[in-house]
Design a protein around this motif. Structure first.
Motif, PDB file in Angstrom:
ATOM      1  N   ILE A  59       0.836  -1.207   0.000  1.00  0.00           N
ATOM      2  CA  ILE A  59       0.000   0.000   0.000  1.00  0.00           C
ATOM      3  C   ILE A  59       0.872   1.259   0.000  1.00  0.00           C
ATOM      4  CG2 ILE A  59      -1.616   1.340   1.430  1.00  0.00           C
ATOM      5  CD1 ILE A  59      -2.769  -1.495   2.294  1.00  0.00           C
ATOM      6  N   VAL A  60       1.881   1.283   0.850  1.00  0.00           N
ATOM      7  CA  VAL A  60       2.782   2.444   0.917  1.00  0.00           C
ATOM      8  C   VAL A  60       3.552   2.604  -0.388  1.00  0.00           C
ATOM      9  CG1 VAL A  60       4.819   3.375   2.092  1.00  0.00           C
ATOM     10  CG2 VAL A  60       2.956   2.380   3.431  1.00  0.00           C
ATOM     11  N   LEU A  79      -7.979   9.290   0.764  1.00  0.00           N
ATOM     12  CA  LEU A  79      -9.120   8.403   1.002  1.00  0.00           C
ATOM     13  C   LEU A  79      -8.773   6.940   0.752  1.00  0.00           C
ATOM     14  CD1 LEU A  79     -12.069  10.466  -0.498  1.00  0.00           C
ATOM     15  CD2 LEU A  79     -11.717   9.854   1.898  1.00  0.00           C
ATOM     16  N   ASP A  80      -8.134   6.661  -0.388  1.00  0.00           N
ATOM     17  CA  ASP A  80      -7.821   5.272  -0.695  1.00  0.00           C
ATOM     18  C   ASP A  80      -6.789   4.706   0.275  1.00  0.00           C
ATOM     19  OD1 ASP A  80      -8.355   3.073  -2.719  1.00  0.00           O
ATOM     20  OD2 ASP A  80      -6.160   3.139  -2.714  1.00  0.00           O
ATOM     21  N   THR A  81      -5.861   5.528   0.735  1.00  0.00           N
ATOM     22  CA  THR A  81      -4.884   5.057   1.722  1.00  0.00           C
ATOM     23  C   THR A  81      -5.586   4.671   3.021  1.00  0.00           C
ATOM     24  OG1 THR A  81      -3.128   6.409   0.778  1.00  0.00           O
ATOM     25  CG2 THR A  81      -2.820   5.655   3.042  1.00  0.00           C
ATOM     26  N   MET A  82      -6.478   5.533   3.491  1.00  0.00           N
ATOM     27  CA  MET A  82      -7.221   5.238   4.716  1.00  0.00           C
ATOM     28  C   MET A  82      -8.049   3.961   4.541  1.00  0.00           C
ATOM     29  SD  MET A  82     -10.358   5.279   6.459  1.00  0.00           S
ATOM     30  CE  MET A  82     -11.433   6.108   5.341  1.00  0.00           C
ATOM     31  N   LEU A  83      -8.719   3.852   3.408  1.00  0.00           N
ATOM     32  CA  LEU A  83      -9.528   2.658   3.161  1.00  0.00           C
ATOM     33  C   LEU A  83      -8.665   1.407   3.072  1.00  0.00           C
ATOM     34  CD1 LEU A  83     -12.007   4.092   0.520  1.00  0.00           C
ATOM     35  CD2 LEU A  83     -12.606   3.215   2.783  1.00  0.00           C
ATOM     36  N   SER A  84      -7.556   1.507   2.366  1.00  0.00           N
ATOM     37  CA  SER A  84      -6.689   0.346   2.177  1.00  0.00           C
ATOM     38  C   SER A  84      -6.081  -0.133   3.491  1.00  0.00           C
ATOM     39  CB  SER A  84      -5.585   0.664   1.169  1.00  0.00           C
ATOM     40  OG  SER A  84      -6.139   0.894  -0.117  1.00  0.00           O
ATOM     41  N   LEU A  85      -5.777   0.795   4.390  1.00  0.00           N
ATOM     42  CA  LEU A  85      -5.206   0.413   5.681  1.00  0.00           C
ATOM     43  C   LEU A  85      -6.263   0.014   6.709  1.00  0.00           C
ATOM     44  CD1 LEU A  85      -2.360   3.071   5.984  1.00  0.00           C
ATOM     45  CD2 LEU A  85      -2.125   0.622   5.487  1.00  0.00           C
ATOM     46  N   ALA A  86      -7.523   0.232   6.402  1.00  0.00           N
ATOM     47  CA  ALA A  86      -8.607  -0.097   7.338  1.00  0.00           C
ATOM     48  C   ALA A  86      -8.671  -1.591   7.629  1.00  0.00           C
ATOM     49  CB  ALA A  86      -9.952   0.396   6.800  1.00  0.00           C
ATOM     50  N   LEU A 125      -6.543  -3.344   8.739  1.00  0.00           N
ATOM     51  CA  LEU A 125      -5.822  -3.606   9.985  1.00  0.00           C
ATOM     52  C   LEU A 125      -6.737  -3.599  11.216  1.00  0.00           C
ATOM     53  CD1 LEU A 125      -2.695  -1.396   9.217  1.00  0.00           C
ATOM     54  CD2 LEU A 125      -2.754  -3.908   9.303  1.00  0.00           C
ATOM     55  N   CYS A 126      -7.931  -3.046  11.065  1.00  0.00           N
ATOM     56  CA  CYS A 126      -8.881  -2.980  12.179  1.00  0.00           C
ATOM     57  C   CYS A 126      -9.670  -4.276  12.356  1.00  0.00           C
ATOM     58  CB  CYS A 126      -9.858  -1.821  11.970  1.00  0.00           C
ATOM     59  SG  CYS A 126      -9.046  -0.214  11.920  1.00  0.00           S
ATOM     60  N   TRP A 127      -9.526  -5.216  11.432  1.00  0.00           N
ATOM     61  CA  TRP A 127     -10.236  -6.488  11.490  1.00  0.00           C
ATOM     62  C   TRP A 127      -9.228  -7.625  11.300  1.00  0.00           C
ATOM     63  CZ3 TRP A 127     -12.469  -2.199   9.177  1.00  0.00           C
ATOM     64  CH2 TRP A 127     -13.710  -1.800   9.707  1.00  0.00           C
ATOM     65  N   PRO A 128      -9.610  -8.826  11.666  1.00  0.00           N
ATOM     66  CA  PRO A 128      -8.692  -9.960  11.513  1.00  0.00           C
ATOM     67  C   PRO A 128      -8.666 -10.509  10.074  1.00  0.00           C
ATOM     68  CG  PRO A 128     -10.696 -10.694  12.583  1.00  0.00           C
ATOM     69  CD  PRO A 128     -10.809  -9.191  12.421  1.00  0.00           C
ATOM     70  N   VAL A 129      -8.256  -9.658   9.144  1.00  0.00           N
ATOM     71  CA  VAL A 129      -8.046 -10.087   7.756  1.00  0.00           C
ATOM     72  C   VAL A 129      -6.615  -9.735   7.373  1.00  0.00           C
ATOM     73  CG1 VAL A 129     -10.468  -9.953   7.051  1.00  0.00           C
ATOM     74  CG2 VAL A 129      -9.017  -7.944   6.803  1.00  0.00           C
ATOM     75  N   ILE A 130      -6.069 -10.467   6.425  1.00  0.00           N
ATOM     76  CA  ILE A 130      -4.646 -10.337   6.128  1.00  0.00           C
ATOM     77  C   ILE A 130      -4.315  -9.165   5.212  1.00  0.00           C
ATOM     78  CG2 ILE A 130      -4.468 -11.863   4.123  1.00  0.00           C
ATOM     79  CD1 ILE A 130      -2.058 -13.139   5.778  1.00  0.00           C
ATOM     80  N   SER A 131      -5.287  -8.725   4.413  1.00  0.00           N
ATOM     81  CA  SER A 131      -5.055  -7.599   3.501  1.00  0.00           C
ATOM     82  C   SER A 131      -6.398  -7.094   2.985  1.00  0.00           C
ATOM     83  CB  SER A 131      -4.164  -8.035   2.328  1.00  0.00           C
ATOM     84  OG  SER A 131      -4.913  -8.779   1.380  1.00  0.00           O
ATOM     85  N   PRO A 132      -6.380  -5.969   2.261  1.00  0.00           N
ATOM     86  CA  PRO A 132      -7.639  -5.487   1.665  1.00  0.00           C
ATOM     87  C   PRO A 132      -8.261  -6.494   0.698  1.00  0.00           C
ATOM     88  CG  PRO A 132      -5.966  -3.766   1.577  1.00  0.00           C
ATOM     89  CD  PRO A 132      -5.276  -5.021   2.028  1.00  0.00           C
ATOM     90  N   ASN A 133      -7.450  -7.381   0.146  1.00  0.00           N
ATOM     91  CA  ASN A 133      -7.980  -8.395  -0.771  1.00  0.00           C
ATOM     92  C   ASN A 133      -8.996  -9.316  -0.113  1.00  0.00           C
ATOM     93  OD1 ASN A 133      -6.380  -7.480  -2.897  1.00  0.00           O
ATOM     94  ND2 ASN A 133      -4.676  -8.749  -2.272  1.00  0.00           N
ATOM     95  N   TYR A 134      -8.996  -9.365   1.207  1.00  0.00           N
ATOM     96  CA  TYR A 134      -9.927 -10.224   1.944  1.00  0.00           C
ATOM     97  C   TYR A 134     -10.985  -9.415   2.698  1.00  0.00           C
ATOM     98  CZ  TYR A 134      -6.509 -13.690   0.715  1.00  0.00           C
ATOM     99  OH  TYR A 134      -5.675 -14.498  -0.017  1.00  0.00           O
ATOM    100  N   ALA A 160     -15.983  -4.956  -3.107  1.00  0.00           N
ATOM    101  CA  ALA A 160     -16.270  -4.990  -4.545  1.00  0.00           C
ATOM    102  C   ALA A 160     -15.975  -3.655  -5.218  1.00  0.00           C
ATOM    103  CB  ALA A 160     -17.736  -5.382  -4.777  1.00  0.00           C
ATOM    104  N   LEU A 161     -16.217  -2.561  -4.511  1.00  0.00           N
ATOM    105  CA  LEU A 161     -15.997  -1.234  -5.092  1.00  0.00           C
ATOM    106  C   LEU A 161     -14.542  -0.768  -5.010  1.00  0.00           C
ATOM    107  CD1 LEU A 161     -19.180   0.572  -3.749  1.00  0.00           C
ATOM    108  CD2 LEU A 161     -18.674  -0.002  -6.138  1.00  0.00           C
ATOM    109  N   ASN A 162     -13.735  -1.430  -4.182  1.00  0.00           N
ATOM    110  CA  ASN A 162     -12.368  -0.955  -3.959  1.00  0.00           C
ATOM    111  C   ASN A 162     -11.265  -1.955  -4.291  1.00  0.00           C
ATOM    112  OD1 ASN A 162     -12.601   1.843  -2.524  1.00  0.00           O
ATOM    113  ND2 ASN A 162     -14.225   0.567  -1.680  1.00  0.00           N
ATOM    114  N   TRP A 163     -11.458  -3.236  -3.982  1.00  0.00           N
ATOM    115  CA  TRP A 163     -10.349  -4.191  -4.127  1.00  0.00           C
ATOM    116  C   TRP A 163     -10.657  -5.403  -4.976  1.00  0.00           C
ATOM    117  CZ3 TRP A 163     -11.684  -2.511   0.973  1.00  0.00           C
ATOM    118  CH2 TRP A 163     -10.980  -1.366   1.358  1.00  0.00           C
TER     119      TRP A 163
END
Length: 197
Positions: A79-80, A114-121, A123-132, A142-145
């Motif tokens: 992401i960075v 906006l996309d950076t904040m969304l992409s890093l979000a 981290l607030c849930w037990p998922v490994i990346s935005p792809n999940y 569906a709208l972002n990843w």
């Protein structure tokens, strides 16, 4: 909230993996090419730099999945690195083609903030990346990843610019901005709902 779905084990690291080496290499290559393109005044070299960035971005994700090396640290690095590539290449494009300034004014803040904040979000849930993120919220994912969303997010804007369709590029950038704003509101609601009472 219970997250039940097929996804890889939640790994934070390691950081030194083949996919992350690809991420670092593609970032250094794309940024270097972008700077050389700017200094030499070469729009063609900016196009090559975008190609290196996108090809490397696809390769690092593919390698992570195929080698079983998906990690949260790798997702953050990706992401960075995407932001570093986009910032340098977009500003280089504006410097070499001032007619795309309006496109950049709409697209760059949307992607960088906006996309950076969304992409890093994620981290607030037990998922490994935005792809999940679909296990958290399928519409936001569906709208972002989703593959289609990823293609339209940047490639749709840059593709329209490449074909000299600046009005279309601004329209796509505005549509992406609206989607990012909607998604940010949706994620904020999820955080308020799932956060501590």
């Amino acid at each position: 909230m219970t997250l039940v779905d097929s996804r890889p084990a939640l790994q934070v690291g390691p950081l030194l993996t083949i996919p992350n080496y690809i991420t670092i290499t593609r970032t250094l290559a794309a940024v270097t090419l972008g700077i050389v393109a700017l200094v030499s005044g070469s729009v063609a070299l900016i196009a090559v730099a975008y190609g290196v960035y996108w090809l490397g971005d696809m390769l690092d994700g593919l390698a992570a999945r195929r080698l079983g090396q998906e990690t949260r640290a790798g997702a953050v690095l990706d992401i960075v690195s995407d932001r570093a590539c986009t910032a340098v290449l977009c500003m280089g494009l504006v410097a070499l083609m001032p007619d795309v300034s309006l496109v950049a004014v709409v697209f760059l803040p949307s992607f960088m903030v906006l996309d950076t904040m969304l992409s890093l979000a994620f981290l607030c849930w037990p998922v490994i990346s935005p792809n999940y993120f679909h296990v958290v919220d399928r519409r936001v994912w569906a709208l972002n990843w989703s593959p289609l969303a990823k293609a339209v997010n940047t490639a749709g804007v840059i593709g329209a610019v490449a074909f000299g369709r600046y009005s279309l590029a601004v329209t796509v950038a505005l549509a992406v901005l609206v989607i990012k704003i909607w998604s940010a509101v949706a994620v904020a609601k999820l955080l308020n709902r799932d956060g501590p009472a």
